[in-house]
Scaffold this motif. Structure first.
Motif, short mmCIF file in Angstrom:
data_model
loop_
_atom_site.label_atom_id
_atom_site.label_comp_id
_atom_site.label_asym_id
_atom_site.label_seq_id
_atom_site.Cartn_x
_atom_site.Cartn_y
_atom_site.Cartn_z
N GLN A 77 -3.17 2.17 -5.61
CA GLN A 77 -3.08 2.91 -4.35
C GLN A 77 -2.25 2.12 -3.34
N ASP A 78 -1.67 2.85 -2.38
CA ASP A 78 -0.91 2.21 -1.31
C ASP A 78 -1.88 1.76 -0.22
N VAL A 79 -2.53 0.63 -0.46
CA VAL A 79 -3.54 0.09 0.46
C VAL A 79 -3.04 -1.23 1.03
N PRO A 80 -3.60 -1.66 2.18
CA PRO A 80 -3.10 -2.89 2.80
C PRO A 80 -3.56 -4.18 2.12
N TYR A 81 -4.66 -4.16 1.36
CA TYR A 81 -5.17 -5.40 0.79
C TYR A 81 -4.49 -5.75 -0.53
N ALA A 82 -4.68 -6.98 -0.98
CA ALA A 82 -4.02 -7.52 -2.17
C ALA A 82 -4.57 -6.87 -3.44
N GLN A 83 -3.66 -6.61 -4.38
CA GLN A 83 -4.06 -5.99 -5.65
C GLN A 83 -3.43 -6.73 -6.82
N ALA A 84 -4.17 -6.78 -7.93
CA ALA A 84 -3.67 -7.31 -9.20
C ALA A 84 -3.66 -6.15 -10.18
N LEU A 85 -2.47 -5.66 -10.51
CA LEU A 85 -2.33 -4.44 -11.32
C LEU A 85 -2.30 -4.81 -12.80
N GLU A 86 -3.22 -4.25 -13.55
CA GLU A 86 -3.28 -4.52 -14.99
C GLU A 86 -2.22 -3.72 -15.74
N GLU A 87 -1.63 -4.37 -16.77
CA GLU A 87 -0.67 -3.72 -17.66
C GLU A 87 0.45 -3.05 -16.88
N ALA A 88 1.02 -3.77 -15.90
CA ALA A 88 2.07 -3.21 -15.05
C ALA A 88 3.37 -3.03 -15.84
N ALA B 75 -11.19 1.97 5.69
CA ALA B 75 -10.59 3.13 6.36
C ALA B 75 -9.84 2.71 7.62
N VAL B 76 -10.40 1.76 8.38
CA VAL B 76 -9.74 1.26 9.60
C VAL B 76 -8.44 0.56 9.24
N GLU B 77 -8.48 -0.32 8.25
CA GLU B 77 -7.28 -1.07 7.88
C GLU B 77 -6.20 -0.16 7.32
N ARG B 78 -6.62 0.86 6.57
CA ARG B 78 -5.65 1.82 6.04
C ARG B 78 -5.00 2.63 7.17
N ALA B 79 -5.82 3.02 8.16
CA ALA B 79 -5.29 3.78 9.30
C ALA B 79 -4.29 2.94 10.10
N PHE B 80 -4.61 1.68 10.32
CA PHE B 80 -3.70 0.79 11.04
C PHE B 80 -2.40 0.59 10.25
N LYS B 81 -2.52 0.48 8.95
CA LYS B 81 -1.33 0.30 8.09
C LYS B 81 -0.35 1.46 8.27
N PHE B 82 -0.89 2.66 8.44
CA PHE B 82 -0.02 3.83 8.57
C PHE B 82 0.26 4.19 10.02
N GLY B 83 0.07 3.23 10.91
CA GLY B 83 0.57 3.38 12.27
C GLY B 83 -0.37 3.95 13.30
N GLU B 84 -1.60 4.26 12.93
CA GLU B 84 -2.53 4.79 13.93
C GLU B 84 -2.96 3.68 14.88
N ARG B 85 -3.09 4.03 16.17
CA ARG B 85 -3.47 3.04 17.19
C ARG B 85 -4.93 3.18 17.61
N ARG B 86 -5.51 4.33 17.40
CA ARG B 86 -6.90 4.56 17.78
C ARG B 86 -7.66 5.13 16.59
N VAL B 87 -8.77 4.51 16.25
CA VAL B 87 -9.58 4.98 15.13
C VAL B 87 -11.03 5.14 15.58
#
Length: 997
Positions: free
Chosen positions: A82-93, A224-236
Motif C-alpha cells: 500500500q502507499d503508506v507513509p511508514y517503512a515496508q519490506a516487500l516480500e518477493e518484489a 489514519a492521521v499519518e496517512r491523511a497528513f501524507k496526502f496533504g490534509e492539514r486538519r484531521v
C-alpha cells in the motif's frame, strides 16, 4: 513462504510477522495469572514445534521477518503493498528480468534497498553478494525509488547479517549486529548527500497490538492521521469512543512526529486546568519509545503556570518546549502578553461553569496586532474535546496558528466540529462506542426507568398549603401560605418548585430495587444484601440545592438498612464546586470502598475515570446531546474483577452499567449545535450585559427589541404577587414597559440609530424608566433569576419502576433474531428447535453462552431475563424473577430463555425454581407396575445429582466423575453400573422437561 507456513500452522492471519521469538519475552512479562502462564508455556511449545516443522530457508525467513519487524519495517506480501507513509519490506518484489528480490525495502513508498535471504548456515559470500547487486539495479520503471541502483544492500541467513552501502564506492559487505531502522537509513543516506525530502521517510511501522503496547483502535487511529497528513490534509478529526485511550494515542502521535518527522513544537490544548494536569502525567508515564524511557525524559513537556511573556526565562522555556499543554484561555493570555490568571481559577468552579448548558454569550475575543508568538510557532496542534474548544469566542486564537496541522480528538463530534475540519461530515477515523463494547474497552448501559406522578405530569400547590419560598438571587427565604391553587409542570420540578416527597419516592424506590432488580446476584443465599457496599452510584442533580436535598434524603431513607440507625460516615457525599478540594473527593470516590454514592451537578460529567462506577442516576434532564453523552459515559469504563472487588467487595464483574432514569432523560429530545458561518455565530446578550450596554447609550434596534422581549418573557412567567412587587418599586409594569418599546418600533416613532456617539435622545428616553432606576433593575434581575417554592411536604407516588421498554424490545428482538439465524448451526439451539428428545449437555450450553456473549454483551442471562420481564404482563405471560446466586448462575436458564422466546412456554422460570418439585415427582414415579424404592439416604444422594443437573444440564457418568467422584460412585451403586448412564440421562431429561424419545 514462511508467512504462508505460519498462517497454515497457526490457522490465523497475522497483521504483522508472527511474534515467534523476540516477542516471547514481552509475553512472559505480560503474564498475570496461572492461566496466562499456562498459555505462555503452550505458546512456546507451539513455536518450537512450528520451527522444527520448517525447511531451513523457511526457518531463516521467520527469523529475518523478526529482524525486520524489530527494526520497524512492516513485512508484507507483494499483493498487499500500500502507499503508506511508514517503512515496508516487500516480500518477493519483482525486478527486471522477471526476477524476485526476497525483500525490497521502502521508505514512504520509494525503494531504498534490498535484502537477500538464504537458508540458515549457508555461506553468504561473493555469489550471494552478486545476486543482491543484480536486484539493486533491477528496479522496474513503475516502481518508485530514492536512487537507482538502490543504495543499501543486505544479506542474511537469519543468524548472520551483512550490509553494504553503495553510496560509498569503497564499501564492501560487512557484518552488522542489528538491521538498520528506517530512521538510521535516512540519516545514512543524507550523510552521503542522497536527497530524501520526505518528512515521513524515517517513520517505522507502528508497534504491534499487545497488552503493553497499543490497542487496535489506537493503532488504526494513528495510521489514519499519518496517512491523511501524507496526502496533504492539514486538519484531521478522530472520533474515538470514551475510554478508548485518546490521550495515550495522542502521546504516541507526538512521539512519532517529534522523533521521526520534522516537527519541533506541539501545542496540546485541553478544556480545563485539571485535564492539563492529567495529560502532563500521561506524558510522564508514556514509555512506548525506542529505548523505553518516559516521554518527558526524552522531550521537554511544559504546562505553563504563572507565565509572564516579559520574563525571558519563561519565553525561553516555551521556545524550547517540544510539547506545550494549556487551555485556550491561557494560550490567549500568552499571545496577548497579558497577565495569566488561569491558575487563580478554582478548577471545580471552572468545570461547573464550563459544562453549564447555557451558551457562552460573551463576545468573540479580538487578538490585536502586538502578538507574542509567530503564526508558525507550533508545527502541530492537538485539540482535546475538540467539539467545544474550536469555535465560539476562542475560535480566532486557534485559527491564528495557520501554519500548523491540527488534530481534533473527541467522542462526541458536532456539526460545528465537522465544519471546522474541512466541512466534511465524516471523521478521519471513527471508533464507535458499539465497537468499544464489543472489544471490552467499555461496557454498555442498561436503562432502568422510575416514574412518579409528579415527574410525569407535574403537581398542584393547593390553596392553604404551607410553602417556603427561596429567592434565587439572594438566597433569602420566607414561609407563606399559598393564596390560590397553582399547577406546576414536571419541567418546573426542582427548578422553581421542590417537592420533597418526589425526591423521597425516587430514592426509596432506588433503595428497594438496587439489589432486588438491578444487582440480584449480590444478594447472598438465605441472607440480606449488604447495603454498606451498594454498587458505586453517581447522581446528577439540577443544581446545588437539589444535590443537598438528594443527599439528605439518601441519608434518611437508607438509615433503616443499617443497624446503627444511620448511614456510615462518608457513605454519600457531595462533589460540586462548593466543596473544598472536589478533585480529592473524585479520587476518593474512585478508591474508597466506604464512599458509595456521589451527588454532583456537572462536575464529574467528563474527563474523570471512576472505573468501579456501576450506576449513573439522572435526577435532572439534559437537552444537550454532547453533554448527555459525556455524563452517561462516566459509567461505561470497564474494570478488572480484582480492582472492582477492592472497592466493592460483594461484586463479581462489571459487564454493563445501570443508567437510572428518574426524569425521562433517556427519552427526551436532545439538541446538537448546528454548523454555521462565523458571521451568524453571535449569541444574544445576557440580561446583565444588555442592561449595562443600554445604560452606556448603546440603544440600537437589536438591544431595545431584546430588552422588550426579555421583559415580556419575565412578566409572563412571574406570578401576580411578584409582578405587583415590581410595579410598586418601579411605578410601571414590565408588560407596559415592553409594549411601549414594541409600539415605538411598530409605529416607526424612533429616529435611526447611527452609532453610540450620537445623542439618540428618543431612544435613551424610551429605556430610561428602567435603566435609571437601580431598584427596578435589581428587582428585574431578581425576577429573572426566579424563586424556588419548597412544599411542606408535598404529595407523590411511584407509578412505574422497570427497565426501559425500548431497551427491552431492542435486546430481546436481537436475541430472538440471533437464535433464529443460528438454529441449525449451534447444537443446543438445533435440539431445542428441532428435537428435544436429545440431551442438552453442559458443553453445548457453554458453547451457546460463549457465542451469545461474543455477539452481544447484553445477551447475558440475567439481562435477558429482566428484559422479558418488562413485557410479560402486557403479553399475558409470566416471568418469575431469578432469585439467589444459584438461580442467577444456572446455565440451564438458556434452555428456558430459548423456549420462552420461541413461544413454547407462557412462563419464564428458572430450572432451579422447579427442580425440587420435578425431583419429587421423579422419586415418586413408578417403573412399570412398581414404584421406585429409594431409601432416604439414596434420595439425598440423587437430590445432589438433581441439583447438579438443574445447574449445568444433562449429565452422564463421566460428567459426574469430573464433578464429584464420591457422588458418582454413590449414584452408580444406586442404579448399578449397567444402568447408570441410561438412568442419569432419564433423570436429566425429566428435570429439564425434555421430551423422552
Amino acid at each position: 513462504m514462511a508467512r504462508k507456513a505460519a498462517r497454515k500452522y497457526f490457522k490465523v492471519t497475522f497483521p504483522s510477522p508472527p511474534p515467534l521469538l523476540c516477542h516471547t519475552h514481552d509475553l512472559w512479562w505480560a503474564c498475570r495469572t496461572k492461566a496466562d502462564i499456562s498459555f505462555f508455556k503452550n505458546y512456546v511449545i507451539l513455536i518450537h514445534r512450528f520451527m522444527a516443522s520448517l525447511k531451513p530457508e523457511e526457518n531463516a525467513r521467520v527469523l529475518i521477518d523478526e529482524m525486520l519487524a524489530a527494526a520497524g519495517w512492516a513485512v508484507i506480501p507483494r499483493s498487499e503493498y500500500q502507499d503508506v507513509p511508514y517503512a515496508q519490506a516487500l516480500e518477493e518484489a519483482l525486478t527486471k528480468g522477471n526476477n524476485r528480490a526476497d525483500y525490497q525495502l521502502y521508505l514512504d513508498g520509494k525503494a531504498i534497498g534490498v535484502l537477500e535471504a538464504k537458508r540458515l548456515g549457508k555461506d553468504l559470500g561473493a555469489c550471494v553478494a552478486e545476486q543482491v547487486a543484480k536486484y539493486s539495479v533491477g528496479t522496474l520503471p513503475w516502481d518508485r525509488a530514492w536512487a537507482n541502483p538502490l543504495p543499501f544492500l543486505f544479506m542474511s541467513d537469519g543468524d548472520k547479517l551483512f550490509f553494504r552501502n553503495t553510496l560509498d564506492p569503497t564499501s564492501e559487505f560487512e557484518p552488522i549486529k542489528k538491521l538498520f531502522t528506517p530512521k538510521q537509513l535516512v540519516k545514512l543516506a543524507r550523510e552521503h548527500n542522497l536527497k530524501i525530502d520526505s518528512e515521513f521517510a524515517a517513520l517505522p511501522v507502528l508497534p504491534p497490538v499487545g497488552p503493553n503496547s497499543l490497542r487496535l483502535c489506537q493503532r488504526e487511529a494513528i495510521a489514519a492521521v499519518e496517512r491523511a497528513f501524507k496526502f496533504g490534509e492539514r486538519r484531521v478529526l478522530l472520533d474515538i469512543a470514551t475510554g478508548a485511550g485518546k490521550t495515550f494515542t495522542a502521546c504516541m502521535m507526538c512521539y512519532r512526529q517529534l522523533n521521526y518527522m520534522h516537527t519541533e513544537r506541539i501545542l496540546y490544548l485541553v478544556d480545563r486546568t485539571n485535564l492539563g494536569v492529567q495529560t502532563e502525567g500521561e506524558f510522564g508515564t508514556f514509555r512506548l519509545t525506542e529505548n523505553g524511557e518516559a516521554f518527558n525524559k526524552i522531550y521537554s513537556v511544559l504546562r505553563p503556570r504563572h507565565f509572564n511573556v516579559d520574563n525571558p526565562d519563561d519565553m525561553r522555556r516555551l521556545s524550547k518546549a517540544n510539547v506545550c499543554i494549556c487551555t485556550i484561555q491561557r494560550l490567549f493570555s500568552i499571545l496577548k502578553g497579558e497577565p495569566d490568571n488561569d491558575d487563580s481559577i478554582d478548577e471545580a468552579e471552572e468545570e461547573e461553569k464550563f459544562f453549564a448548558e447555557e451558551n457562552d454569550d460573551e463576545p468573540e475575543v479580538e487578538l490585536g496586532d502586538d502578538l507574542k508568538l509567530s503564526q508558525d510557532f507550533f508545527d502541530t496542534i492537538i485539540v482535546d474535546e475538540c467539539h467545544r474548544s474550536i469555535y465560539s469566542r476562542w475560535g480566532k486564537v486557534l485559527k491564528y496558528f495557520n501554519k500548523a496541522r491540527i488534530i481534533g480528538l473527541t467522542a462526541t463530534p458536532t456539526p460545528q466540529a465537522y465544519a471546522f475540519f474541512n466541512n466534511v461530515n465524516k471523521a478521519t477515523y471513527k471508533y464507535s462506542k458499539e465497537q468499544s463494547y464489543a472489544d471490552g474497552i467499555n461496557v454498555p448501559p442498561r436503562t432502568y426507568r422510575i416514574k412518579t406522578e409528579v415527574t410525569e405530569g407535574g403537581g398542584l400547590i393547593s390553596e392553604g398549603d404551607k410553602v417556603t419560598e427561596v429567592t434565587k438571587k439572594t438566597g433569602k427565604t420566607k414561609t407563606k401560605i399559598q393564596a390560590t391553587s397553582s399547577v406546576y409542570t414536571s419541567t418546573e420540578l426542582d427548578r422553581s418548585v421542590v417537592n420533597p416527597t418526589q425526591i423521597e419516592k425516587v430514592i426509596t424506590e432506588f433503595r428497594d430495587v438496587v439489589f432486588e432488580r438491578l444487582f440480584p446476584n449480590r444478594i447472598p443465599e438465605n441472607g440480606e444484601p449488604d447495603y454498606r457496599y451498594i454498587p458505586k452510584t453517581l447522581f446528577f442533580a439540577k443544581n446545588r440545592q437539589h444535590a443537598l436535598n438528594i443527599i439528605e434524603t439518601i441519608e434518611r431513607v437508607f438509615a433503616e438498612k443499617f443497624p446503627e440507625g444511620h448511614v456510615p460516615d462518608g457513605f454519600v457525599q457531595e462533589i460540586t464546586c462548593s466543596v473544598e478540594k472536589p478533585n480529592d473527593r473524585i479520587r476518593a470516590f474512585n478508591n474508597d470502598k466506604n464512599f458509595r454514592i456521589a451527588v454532583t451537578v456537572t462536575l464529574v460529567s467528563t474527563g474523570t475515570d471512576v472505573k468501579p462506577l456501576e450506576i449513573v442516576a439522572f435526577m435532572r434532564d439534559v437537552h444537550s446531546d454532547v453533554l448527555y453523552t459525556q455524563m452517561k459515559g462516566r459509567g461505561c469504563r470497564s474494570v478488572s474483577d480484582d480492582l472492582l472487588r477492592t472497592v466493592t467487595p460483594n461484586a463479581d464483574t462489571k459487564e454493563s452499567f445501570v443508567l437510572l432514569d428518574a426524569v425521562g432523560v433517556s427519552q427526551s429530545e436532545k439538541n446538537t449545535p448546528t454548523a454555521c458561518d462565523e458571521s451568524s455565530n453571535k449569541k444574544p446578550l445576557k440580561l446583565s450585559a444588555l442592561l449595562e450596554r443600554i445604560s452606556h447609550g448603546e440603544v440600537s434596534d437589536a438591544n431595545l427589541e431584546l430588552l422588550a422581549e426579555k421583559c415580556s418573557t419575565i412578566y409572563n412567567r412571574t406570578n401576580d404577587e411578584h409582578n405587583a412587587e415590581f410595579r410598586e418599586i418601579a411605578g410601571f409594569t414590565l408588560r407596559d414597559f415592553s409594549l411601549t418599546i414594541f409600539e415605538a418600533f411598530e409605529k416607526n416613532l424612533l429616529p435611526e440609530y447611527i452609532n453610540i456617539n450620537e445623542p439618540n435622545l428618543e431612544r435613551r428616553k424610551l429605556a430610561s424608566p428602567l435603566i435609571n432606576n437601580n431598584n427596578a433593575r435589581a428587582k428585574l434581575s431578581e425576577l429573572h433569576a426566579g424563586y424556588l417554592s419548597i412544599l411542606n411536604p408535598g404529595e407523590d407516588r411511584v407509578i412505574y419502576s422497570e427497565f426501559l421498554e425500548e431497551d427491552a424490545l431492542k435486546h430481546t428482538s436481537a436475541f430472538e433474531k440471533y437464535i433464529h439465524d443460528h438454529a441449525d448451526e449451534i447444537e443446543a439451539l438445533r435440539i431445542i428447535y428441532h428435537d428435544e428428545s436429545q440431551s442438552i449437555t453442559n458443553s453445548m450450553l457453554c458453547d451457546l453462552q460463549q457465542k451469545l456473549l461474543i455477539e452481544s454483551k447484553m445477551f447475558r442471562i440475567p439481562l435477558l431475563w429482566d428484559y422479558y420481564h418488562v413485557f410479560a404482563s402486557e403479553n399475558h405471560k409470566m416471568v418469575i424473577p431469578l432469585k439467589g446466586k444459584n438461580e442467577i448462575e444456572s446455565i440451564t436458564n438458556l434452555i428456558q430463555l430459548v423456549r420462552y422466546a420461541l413461544g413454547r412456554t407462557e412462563t419464564l422460570q428458572s430450572i432451579q425454581g422447579i427442580a425440587a418439585k420435578r425431583f419429587g415427582l421423579y422419586v415418586g414415579q413408578q417403573m412399570g407396575d412398581t414404584p421406585r424404592n429409594f431409601t432416604p439416604a439414596q434420595v439425598e444422594v440423587l437430590r445432589k445429582v438433581a441439583q447438579y443437573v438443574a445447574q449445568n444440564g444433562c449429565t452422564s457418568r463421566k460428567d459426574l466423575f469430573e464433578f464429584d467422584q464420591t457422588l458418582a460412585v454413590q449414584t452408580i451403586n444406586i442404579y448399578s453400573p449397567a444402568k447408570a448412564d441410561k438412568e442419569l440421562d432419564y433423570l436429566s431429561k425429566f428435570l429439564l422437561q425434555i421430551k423422552a424419545a
